[in-house]
Design a protein around this motif. Sequence first.
Motif, PDB file in Angstrom:
ATOM      1  N   LYS A 315       1.370  -1.428   2.118  1.00 22.02           N
ATOM      2  CA  LYS A 315       2.775  -1.742   2.323  1.00 22.02           C
ATOM      3  C   LYS A 315       3.073  -3.131   1.769  1.00 22.02           C
ATOM      4  N   THR A 335       4.156   3.287  -1.695  1.00 20.02           N
ATOM      5  CA  THR A 335       4.482   4.526  -2.417  1.00 20.02           C
ATOM      6  C   THR A 335       5.989   4.702  -2.570  1.00 20.02           C
ATOM      7  N   THR A 336       6.760   4.204  -1.578  1.00 27.28           N
ATOM      8  CA  THR A 336       8.217   4.290  -1.666  1.00 27.28           C
ATOM      9  C   THR A 336       8.741   3.461  -2.828  1.00 27.28           C
ATOM     10  N   GLN A 339       7.834   5.133  -6.153  1.00 27.98           N
ATOM     11  CA  GLN A 339       8.628   6.328  -6.439  1.00 27.98           C
ATOM     12  C   GLN A 339      10.048   5.969  -6.849  1.00 27.98           C
ATOM     13  N   GLU A 340      10.631   4.960  -6.198  1.00 31.74           N
ATOM     14  CA  GLU A 340      11.971   4.523  -6.580  1.00 31.74           C
ATOM     15  C   GLU A 340      11.977   3.946  -7.995  1.00 31.74           C
ATOM     16  N   ARG A 471      14.062   4.739   6.387  1.00 33.50           N
ATOM     17  CA  ARG A 471      13.634   4.503   5.007  1.00 33.50           C
ATOM     18  C   ARG A 471      14.291   3.238   4.482  1.00 33.50           C
TER      19      ARG A 471
END
Length: 480
Positions: A315, A335-336, A339-340, A471
């Motif tokens: 993170k 990972t967020t 991906q963005e 999120r």
Amino acid sequence: MPKSRPHLKAVPASPQRVVAYIRVSKERDGMISPELQLAAIEQHCERNSYRIVETITDLDMTGRFWKRRQVERAIGMIESGQADVLVVWKVSRVSRNRKDWAIAVDRVEGIGGRLESATEPIDTSTSSGRFARGMLAELAAFESERMGEQWKEVHSRRVKAGIPANGKPRFGYQYSKADGFSPDPVTGPVLAELYRRYLSGQTFYSLVKWLNDGPTRPVTGYGVSSDGMWSDRTVRRLMDQGFGAGFITRHGERLPGVHEPVITQDEWTEYLARREARRVYRRSERSQYLFSGMIRCSCGATMQAGLFGAGRTPKYKCSAVNAKRRHSGGYVMATTVEQEFLNWLEGVSANIEAEADLAAKAEQQSSKAADTAAHLKKELAKIGGRLDQLTNKMLDGTIPEDTYRRLRDDLADRRGELEVSIRDAQVVASRPPASLVPDLLENWAILPMDTKRDLLSRLITHAEVEPGRPRSRVTIHPRW
């Protein structure tokens, strides 16, 4: 008149054991082949009732340097008692270096052995004979130094004319005495493709695989492996030397050559910048997180990467004091963010031709980068002047030597940083970052982390995160 009796020699109890040493120089001086040298040595041994127990041959070995030559093994046989006499074609075969020659003679004769020349009959048991042999060795050293000076002059003339100092083969080029080096119709395009594949994000290891899967093989002079296949070391040396960009190398320095390059100057500048950016640092200096140093929190604080939470998952954490009071939570999954970024990247790729103002923005960025490079070059010139002034002050005694060294090292470090920044600015000016998007998307899954971070830094200034639940919101800030 009575016939004269032939001169009779005493027959030794056992034949003297001989180790025959043969050396053919790189310069091919005298063009005396190993076969002719050995024939002369055998005749000498037959006349003196010697028995050859070992023949040692050094092919293409200069007499100026002792290393890598087998003469050490020949002398070792005398020292270990395996042979009594070391026989050479001429004394110059042992060494053309004064120091090495003196040491070799002392080692052989110091334990009762002998060093003899098959074609120079000298009685070394007398002072005059040893003097004559010493003069022959001195002449050999003189001839070696004279040839060395001539080669240096030839090399200097070639380099000044923009021609490589030596004529070793260069991958991607063919050579003729009339035209010199010119791009080879078969391997020239392969060399150019190597640079372009690297600039598109491919690693040296993927380039090695691509080359080894094809029909081309490396030429001598780039550290060819024993199996004749490409290796990452060979590819690095080939590309870093810059011959394909129109440069020649002299004592580690790149100089302009007269041969035709296979890539453009902009591509070469970009290659140098990417090599610097992808340099492999020590593990403690290399981040395993993609957005390290390029991610910020919406509250204005930086975000630190790590393994956080009960699951110890990757993170990014807001570094602000009392982060929870500023916003809901202070974390975002790694990972967020990735991906963005990929979603943004796909959007850019889909609209790269449709966006009417993208070309204009890229042009503005290129113009700005060119101005930045010009400003940095002025600062680099100032540092060069300060270094000259500092050196003069040290020579005049105005400043002590330790102070000079400290200030010089600081200026040298700054100069190195400026040179890297100038290359980066020149790359942006010559190639808009958006042009990297298609290749990056295609190869994203197979690119190593250092290459991804390199390409990422050329596309965006940073990623901004607004922490929240369930999120977080991620905004990508491009360079254009």
